[in-house]
Design a protein around this motif. Structure first.
Motif, PDB file in Angstrom:
ATOM      1  N   LYS A  67       0.830  -1.207   0.000  1.00  0.00           N
ATOM      2  CA  LYS A  67       0.000   0.000   0.000  1.00  0.00           C
ATOM      3  C   LYS A  67       0.865   1.257   0.000  1.00  0.00           C
ATOM      4  CE  LYS A  67      -2.134  -1.418   3.665  1.00  0.00           C
ATOM      5  NZ  LYS A  67      -1.408  -2.720   3.670  1.00  0.00           N
ATOM      6  N   ASP A  68       1.918   1.252   0.811  1.00  0.00           N
ATOM      7  CA  ASP A  68       2.837   2.392   0.812  1.00  0.00           C
ATOM      8  C   ASP A  68       3.493   2.572  -0.552  1.00  0.00           C
ATOM      9  OD1 ASP A  68       2.248   2.817   3.440  1.00  0.00           O
ATOM     10  OD2 ASP A  68       4.091   1.956   4.243  1.00  0.00           O
ATOM     11  N   ILE A  69       3.911   1.470  -1.149  1.00  0.00           N
ATOM     12  CA  ILE A  69       4.555   1.556  -2.457  1.00  0.00           C
ATOM     13  C   ILE A  69       3.553   2.030  -3.508  1.00  0.00           C
ATOM     14  CG2 ILE A  69       5.661   0.195  -4.279  1.00  0.00           C
ATOM     15  CD1 ILE A  69       6.918  -1.496  -2.040  1.00  0.00           C
ATOM     16  N   GLY A  70       2.294   1.611  -3.385  1.00  0.00           N
ATOM     17  CA  GLY A  70       1.268   2.113  -4.288  1.00  0.00           C
ATOM     18  C   GLY A  70       1.110   3.619  -4.177  1.00  0.00           C
ATOM     19  N   ILE A  71       1.146   4.147  -2.960  1.00  0.00           N
ATOM     20  CA  ILE A  71       1.044   5.599  -2.772  1.00  0.00           C
ATOM     21  C   ILE A  71       2.274   6.301  -3.337  1.00  0.00           C
ATOM     22  CG2 ILE A  71       1.006   7.400  -1.010  1.00  0.00           C
ATOM     23  CD1 ILE A  71      -0.795   5.580   0.653  1.00  0.00           C
ATOM     24  N   LEU A  72       3.467   5.702  -3.163  1.00  0.00           N
ATOM     25  CA  LEU A  72       4.681   6.284  -3.733  1.00  0.00           C
ATOM     26  C   LEU A  72       4.586   6.339  -5.264  1.00  0.00           C
ATOM     27  CD1 LEU A  72       7.445   4.580  -1.549  1.00  0.00           C
ATOM     28  CD2 LEU A  72       6.863   7.009  -1.585  1.00  0.00           C
ATOM     29  N   TYR A  73       4.130   5.251  -5.871  1.00  0.00           N
ATOM     30  CA  TYR A  73       3.929   5.251  -7.322  1.00  0.00           C
ATOM     31  C   TYR A  73       2.955   6.352  -7.735  1.00  0.00           C
ATOM     32  CZ  TYR A  73       6.279   0.965  -9.006  1.00  0.00           C
ATOM     33  OH  TYR A  73       7.196   0.013  -9.403  1.00  0.00           O
ATOM     34  N   GLY A  74       1.856   6.485  -6.984  1.00  0.00           N
ATOM     35  CA  GLY A  74       0.858   7.483  -7.336  1.00  0.00           C
ATOM     36  C   GLY A  74       1.393   8.896  -7.226  1.00  0.00           C
ATOM     37  N   ALA A  75       2.134   9.190  -6.139  1.00  0.00           N
ATOM     38  CA  ALA A  75       2.710  10.522  -5.975  1.00  0.00           C
ATOM     39  C   ALA A  75       3.705  10.825  -7.091  1.00  0.00           C
ATOM     40  CB  ALA A  75       3.380  10.631  -4.605  1.00  0.00           C
ATOM     41  N   TYR A  76       4.532   9.844  -7.412  1.00  0.00           N
ATOM     42  CA  TYR A  76       5.517  10.011  -8.485  1.00  0.00           C
ATOM     43  C   TYR A  76       4.809  10.276  -9.821  1.00  0.00           C
ATOM     44  CZ  TYR A  76       9.056   8.528 -11.908  1.00  0.00           C
ATOM     45  OH  TYR A  76       9.911   8.457 -12.975  1.00  0.00           O
ATOM     46  N   ALA A  77       3.779   9.489 -10.116  1.00  0.00           N
ATOM     47  CA  ALA A  77       3.081   9.632 -11.392  1.00  0.00           C
ATOM     48  C   ALA A  77       2.390  10.987 -11.497  1.00  0.00           C
ATOM     49  CB  ALA A  77       2.059   8.505 -11.553  1.00  0.00           C
ATOM     50  N   LEU A  78       1.789  11.455 -10.418  1.00  0.00           N
ATOM     51  CA  LEU A  78       1.097  12.741 -10.467  1.00  0.00           C
ATOM     52  C   LEU A  78       2.086  13.897 -10.640  1.00  0.00           C
ATOM     53  CD1 LEU A  78      -1.700  12.216  -7.797  1.00  0.00           C
ATOM     54  CD2 LEU A  78      -1.923  12.229 -10.289  1.00  0.00           C
ATOM     55  N   VAL A  79       3.271  13.795 -10.031  1.00  0.00           N
ATOM     56  CA  VAL A  79       4.301  14.812 -10.257  1.00  0.00           C
ATOM     57  C   VAL A  79       4.706  14.823 -11.726  1.00  0.00           C
ATOM     58  CG1 VAL A  79       6.703  15.442  -9.767  1.00  0.00           C
ATOM     59  CG2 VAL A  79       5.169  14.828  -7.892  1.00  0.00           C
ATOM     60  N   ALA A  80       4.903  13.628 -12.306  1.00  0.00           N
ATOM     61  CA  ALA A  80       5.245  13.545 -13.725  1.00  0.00           C
ATOM     62  C   ALA A  80       4.118  14.099 -14.589  1.00  0.00           C
ATOM     63  CB  ALA A  80       5.550  12.095 -14.107  1.00  0.00           C
ATOM     64  N   PHE A  81       2.865  13.851 -14.195  1.00  0.00           N
ATOM     65  CA  PHE A  81       1.714  14.376 -14.928  1.00  0.00           C
ATOM     66  C   PHE A  81       1.723  15.903 -14.943  1.00  0.00           C
ATOM     67  CE2 PHE A  81      -2.921  15.435 -15.119  1.00  0.00           C
ATOM     68  CZ  PHE A  81      -3.177  14.904 -16.372  1.00  0.00           C
ATOM     69  N   VAL A  82       2.072  16.496 -13.810  1.00  0.00           N
ATOM     70  CA  VAL A  82       2.162  17.959 -13.729  1.00  0.00           C
ATOM     71  C   VAL A  82       3.273  18.470 -14.633  1.00  0.00           C
ATOM     72  CG1 VAL A  82       2.718  19.881 -12.204  1.00  0.00           C
ATOM     73  CG2 VAL A  82       1.163  18.083 -11.423  1.00  0.00           C
ATOM     74  N   VAL A  83       4.443  17.832 -14.566  1.00  0.00           N
ATOM     75  CA  VAL A  83       5.569  18.274 -15.389  1.00  0.00           C
ATOM     76  C   VAL A  83       5.242  18.145 -16.871  1.00  0.00           C
ATOM     77  CG1 VAL A  83       7.972  17.796 -16.011  1.00  0.00           C
ATOM     78  CG2 VAL A  83       7.273  17.739 -13.607  1.00  0.00           C
ATOM     79  N   GLY A  84       4.737  16.975 -17.290  1.00  0.00           N
ATOM     80  CA  GLY A  84       4.390  16.789 -18.687  1.00  0.00           C
ATOM     81  C   GLY A  84       3.279  17.717 -19.144  1.00  0.00           C
ATOM     82  N   GLY A  85       2.315  17.986 -18.252  1.00  0.00           N
ATOM     83  CA  GLY A  85       1.230  18.904 -18.595  1.00  0.00           C
ATOM     84  C   GLY A  85       1.707  20.328 -18.783  1.00  0.00           C
ATOM     85  N   LEU A  86       2.608  20.789 -17.919  1.00  0.00           N
ATOM     86  CA  LEU A  86       3.135  22.148 -18.066  1.00  0.00           C
ATOM     87  C   LEU A  86       3.973  22.280 -19.336  1.00  0.00           C
ATOM     88  CD1 LEU A  86       4.111  22.953 -14.360  1.00  0.00           C
ATOM     89  CD2 LEU A  86       2.118  23.756 -15.645  1.00  0.00           C
ATOM     90  N   MET A  87       4.669  21.214 -19.703  1.00  0.00           N
ATOM     91  CA  MET A  87       5.428  21.240 -20.962  1.00  0.00           C
ATOM     92  C   MET A  87       4.501  21.497 -22.146  1.00  0.00           C
ATOM     93  SD  MET A  87       8.088  18.043 -20.536  1.00  0.00           S
ATOM     94  CE  MET A  87       9.494  18.113 -19.431  1.00  0.00           C
ATOM     95  N   VAL A  88       3.378  20.793 -22.175  1.00  0.00           N
ATOM     96  CA  VAL A  88       2.492  20.929 -23.326  1.00  0.00           C
ATOM     97  C   VAL A  88       1.746  22.256 -23.296  1.00  0.00           C
ATOM     98  CG1 VAL A  88       0.319  19.909 -22.489  1.00  0.00           C
ATOM     99  CG2 VAL A  88       1.063  19.488 -24.832  1.00  0.00           C
ATOM    100  N   VAL A  89       1.529  22.834 -22.118  1.00  0.00           N
ATOM    101  CA  VAL A  89       0.906  24.162 -22.054  1.00  0.00           C
ATOM    102  C   VAL A  89       1.810  25.190 -22.729  1.00  0.00           C
ATOM    103  CG1 VAL A  89       0.281  26.029 -20.483  1.00  0.00           C
ATOM    104  CG2 VAL A  89      -0.548  23.713 -20.047  1.00  0.00           C
ATOM    105  N   VAL A  90       3.103  25.110 -22.461  1.00  0.00           N
ATOM    106  CA  VAL A  90       4.049  26.017 -23.123  1.00  0.00           C
ATOM    107  C   VAL A  90       4.013  25.810 -24.637  1.00  0.00           C
ATOM    108  CG1 VAL A  90       6.486  26.656 -23.342  1.00  0.00           C
ATOM    109  CG2 VAL A  90       5.535  26.127 -21.080  1.00  0.00           C
TER     110      VAL A  90
END
Length: 590
Positions: A67-90
């Protein structure tokens, strides 16, 4: 940077990873407890707790609890989602005007490359791993994953992979981001020509991709072993849940696809640094495309099958009836897994390959639409005459089905050789692909995040903000990517930072849609974080009233037991604001 410098950097990175692995292996807390489904730690057979998990940052650095590792994966993925999303906004802001106005063409190419790789490898695969790690042991009655430590190592390979992929954007002298596009076509990616692709930024990106592939392969082995060997006595193949079936199929695809990508990346690195000629010279470009797309098209199904499983699992809960044609959904999942390895060359119809080969790949590409259509009809039939509750998870499931239909139908056109030769490398392909990736996969991810939000937070989100997030995402997705489909029909090529003035209106509509999407995701982040920290606590093990329709499932049974065994803190119980609704409320509209 010269070749010698690249070799030194590679060796240092390898030594660093070995040192990290050695340090993690020596952490005593890993050996001091055995994780169980409830997250506790039992050291003796008498059931008494011998040692609790460490607290603070040490817990997250050393945990092997699924469960902890699942939360770590989720936090990591959402950070990547933010980074990739901001790239495409530019990128979309740059495309507001036909000429260059904000960023250079080379930086645009860098953003285009990193956006694709980030969303596919740093967001798509990890967010699925987040759901899989957290839920599969709970759904199948297992204490934990079959190999908990390998599970942890698989996650900790991802952060250095992301740093390597994004290294070109950091202020490091003589290092620039890769500009190869996410497909890394040779001879460009091999450093041929007058461009700047011999820069070490490309090598670091390739090494980062290699780490993410190793991580995904380790995770796939773990999921297969867990589902085969760790199921509870009451869980047979006949009653295995649909989400576990899709993850099992996905893991099988990963085992065959990702090692091939890793091998191709190693050969490309050798071409770049040791003067080999795997992809340089006659036939090299075609060889890369064959190897890459033999991975690349199964990768699409690696990303879409578990989200299909989430929708197949969540949608019936709010339709008030069981999934229609469960066996056919399972069979169609397995059929997609098999057929996905026979369609890779439909990405290569314009390369001049033998027409007889093109015809065979066209036939298989059209055939793979059939199992996807079976799933779509089953989802629609499940809702038909059901007692539909338009909760936030249900809205995202319905949005998934609608967007997936558009993405699938546009894909059928691209599977036809004559049509593909006209639309190849236009914005039509971008629109089709993003209807599947953003309009379907991401929507299913949001459905799962909202549905299981009480499970992993113990709280309930703000339902009004959740529905605002859905509608902004739905409008933004269709405005952005349908405009791209129209651009493709008009002949607008993709991967260009400037364009002819006649395409300006559609590009501007797409940019407006992207900004609407951005607003929706900001609302999501606010709702997600604030509700996790301050949302009303859920004191009921059945927050969605699933018992009423006989659709109560094992993960909520685990959650109810967790609530019953929790130590009361003497505080007042907050009333949980579910958006499941009660009979007669607006949320029960059919």
């Amino acid at each position: 940077m010269e070749v010698n410098g690249q070799l030194v950097l590679t060796v240092l990175m390898g030594l660093f990873l070995v040192a990290v692995a050695a340090w993690l292996a020596r952490v005593e807390n890993w050996r001091s407890y055995t994780p169980v489904a409830g997250g506790g730690a039992y050291g003796r057979g008498d059931g008494h707790v011998s040692e609790e998990k460490p607290s603070g940052i040490i817990r997250w650095l050393t945990t092997v609890d699924h469960k902890d590792i699942g939360i770590l994966y989720g936090a990591y993925a959402l950070v990547a989602f933010v980074v990739g999303g901001l790239m495409v906004v530019v990128m979309r802001l740059e495309l507001l005007d036909p000429g260059m106005s904000i960023i250079s063409s080379s930086f645009y190419n860098s953003l285009l490359t990193s956006h694709g790789i980030t969303m596919l490898f740093l967001f798509g695969t990890p967010i699925i791993a987040a759901f899989s790690n957290y839920l599969i042991p709970l759904l199948i009655g297992a204490d934990d994953m079959a190999f908990p430590r390998i599970n942890a190592i698989a996650f900790w390979l991802l952060p250095p992979g992301a740093l390597l992929i994004w290294a070109g954007f950091f202020p490091i002298p003589d290092l620039i981001p890769a500009q190869t596009a996410w497909t890394m076509y040779t001879p460009l990616a091999a450093g041929e020509g007058l461009g700047n692709q011999m820069n070490a930024g490309v090598d670091l990106m390739l090494l980062g991709l290699h780490l993410t592939g190793v991580s995904a392969t380790m995770g796939a082995i773990n999921f297969i072993a867990t589902i085969f060997t760790e199921r509870g006595e009451e869980v047979s193949w006949a009653n295995l849940d649909i989400f576990s079936w899709t993850v099992l199929t996905q893991s099988g695809l990963i085992l065959f696809a990702f090692p091939l990508l890793g091998s191709a990346i190693v050969m490309l690195l050798f071409d770049r640094n040791f003067d080999t000629t795997f992809f340089i010279g006659e036939g090299g470009a075609m060889l890369w495309q064959h190897l890459f797309w033999f991975f690349g098209h199964p990768e699409v199904y690696i990303l879409v099958l578990p989200p299909m499983g989430i929708v197949s699992y969540v949608l019936p809960r709010f339709a008030g009836r069981r999934l229609f044609g469960f066996k056919f959904v399972v069979y169609s999942t397995l059929a997609i897994g098999v057929l996905s390895f026979g369609v890779w060359a439909h990405h290569m119809f314009a390369t001049g390959m033998d027409p007889r080969l093109r015809a065979s790949f066209m036939a298989v590409s059209l055939a793979i639409a059939i199992p996807s259509a079976v799933k779509t009809f089953n989802w629609i039939t499940t809702m038909w005459n059901g007692r539909v509750r338009l909760t936030t998870p249900m809205l995202f499931c319905v949005g998934f089905v609608a967007n997936f239909i558009i993405g699938g139908v546009t894909g059928v056109f691209l599977a036809s050789v004559p049509v593909d030769l006209i639309l190849h490398d236009t914005y039509y392909v971008v629109g089709h692909f993003h209807y599947v990736i953003m309009g379907a996969i991401v929507f299913a991810g949001f459905a799962g995040l909202y549905y299981w939000f009480p499970l992993y937070t113990g709280r309930m989100y703000q339902r009004t903000l959740g529905k605002a997030h859905f509608w902004l995402s739905m409008v933004g997705t269709n405005l952005t990517f349908f405009a791209m489909i129209l651009l493709g029909y008009g002949g607008m090529p993709r991967r260009y930072a400037s364009y002819l003035p006649e395409f300006a209106t559609m590009h501007q509509l797409a940019t407006v849609g992207a900004l609407i999407l951005l607003v929706g995701q900001i609302i999501f982040v606010w709702n997600f974080v604030s509700s996790w920290l301050e949302g009303p606590r859920v004191e009921d093990g059945d927050p969605w009233n699933l018992r009423e329709s006989g659709l109560y499932t094992s993960e909520w049974d685990w959650y109810e037991k967790k609530l019953q065994t929790a130590i009361a803190d003497g505080g007042e119980e907050d009333t949980a604001l579910t958006d499941g609704g009660q009979p007669g409320t607006d949320d029960d509209s059919e």
